[in-house]
Motif scaffolding. Structure first.
Motif, PDB file in Angstrom:
ATOM      1  N   HIS A  89       1.447 -10.455   3.483  1.00 20.19           N
ATOM      2  CA  HIS A  89       1.472 -10.559   1.793  1.00 20.19           C
ATOM      3  C   HIS A  89       2.993 -10.263   1.355  1.00 20.19           C
ATOM      4  O   HIS A  89       3.548  -9.298   1.876  1.00 20.19           O
ATOM      5  CB  HIS A  89       0.475  -9.794   1.272  1.00 20.19           C
ATOM      6  N   LEU A  90       3.050 -10.615   0.216  1.00 19.23           N
ATOM      7  CA  LEU A  90       4.386 -10.694  -0.360  1.00 19.23           C
ATOM      8  C   LEU A  90       3.989  -9.730  -1.660  1.00 19.23           C
ATOM      9  O   LEU A  90       3.102  -9.753  -2.484  1.00 19.23           O
ATOM     10  CB  LEU A  90       4.646 -12.120  -1.135  1.00 19.23           C
ATOM     11  N   VAL A  91       5.098  -8.567  -1.795  1.00 21.05           N
ATOM     12  CA  VAL A  91       4.874  -7.585  -2.733  1.00 21.05           C
ATOM     13  C   VAL A  91       6.164  -7.400  -3.093  1.00 21.05           C
ATOM     14  O   VAL A  91       7.159  -7.640  -2.687  1.00 21.05           O
ATOM     15  CB  VAL A  91       4.327  -6.258  -2.140  1.00 21.05           C
ATOM     16  N   LYS A  92       6.276  -6.680  -4.402  1.00 21.49           N
ATOM     17  CA  LYS A  92       7.465  -6.360  -5.018  1.00 21.49           C
ATOM     18  C   LYS A  92       8.031  -5.299  -4.244  1.00 21.49           C
ATOM     19  O   LYS A  92       7.390  -4.372  -4.005  1.00 21.49           O
ATOM     20  CB  LYS A  92       7.107  -6.056  -6.731  1.00 21.49           C
ATOM     21  N   ARG A  93       9.345  -5.230  -4.070  1.00 15.11           N
ATOM     22  CA  ARG A  93       9.989  -4.173  -3.308  1.00 15.11           C
ATOM     23  C   ARG A  93       9.854  -2.869  -3.731  1.00 15.11           C
ATOM     24  O   ARG A  93      10.049  -2.851  -5.001  1.00 15.11           O
ATOM     25  CB  ARG A  93      11.576  -4.685  -3.066  1.00 15.11           C
ATOM     26  N   GLY A  94       9.588  -1.756  -2.977  1.00 17.83           N
ATOM     27  CA  GLY A  94       9.561  -0.593  -3.255  1.00 17.83           C
ATOM     28  C   GLY A  94       7.960  -0.322  -3.988  1.00 17.83           C
ATOM     29  O   GLY A  94       7.860   0.838  -4.471  1.00 17.83           O
TER      30      GLY A  94
END
Length: 168
Positions: free
Chosen positions: A127-132
């Protein structure tokens, strides 16, 4: 459930008048329309740069990966850079250019579509998430005035135990 087509405005409303020779979608598919090209782009976005690693990670043959990397480099999606490990001959790595990196939304949109429609209920291995953060990132239409996220703003995370422990 009926899905409405996208609204066509002005002269575009009469599709019988369209000239389709210069369709950007058709032109893009000529460049990246093969499975092997998309998998090479996926791997490049994940940080792969070396030929042997592209072959291993895409499970392609040397011949197919070499042909695709040459094609993608000739088009301008990759830059071929020499490197040399101590005691070995000079080899080349393949680094995404800004043109290649700009395909990131298309690659990740395909991943998200596959997660939604082709994977079991828990939605696929990555899955793609916002870094951090653990904030999911969804690829989709975005007004130009809204803030875009660049590749440096994103991370890929695993969804459950999906690692193939039989391979290194």
């Amino acid at each position: 459930m009926s899905i409405k087509p996208i609204k066509l405005n002005g002269v575009l409303e009469d599709r019988s008048l369209w000239r389709v020779e210069n369709c950007s979608i058709a032109m893009a598919m000529e460049v990246i329309g093969t499975r092997s090209s998309m998998l090479i782009l996926r791997e490049a976005l994940y940080g792969t740069t070396r030929f042997d690693d592209f072959v291993k990670r895409t499970r392609g043959t040397d011949a197919i990966v070499a042909a695709r990397l040459k094609q993608l480099t000739d088009i301008g999606l990759f830059e071929k850079r020499p490197y040399r490990e101590e005691g070995k001959r000079t080899r080349y790595e393949y680094v995404l250019t800004p043109m290649g990196a700009d395909l990131m939304p298309a690659v990740f949109a395909l991943m998200q579509w596959g997660n939604h429609y082709l994977q079991p209920e828990n939605g696929g291995p990555l899955h793609l998430v916002k870094r951090g953060t653990s904030m999911p990132v969804i690829i989709g239409p975005l007004p130009e005035s809204d803030a875009e996220l660049g590749i440096d703003d994103l991370e890929i995370v695993a969804n459950g135990d999906w690692i193939d422990r039989g391979h290194d």
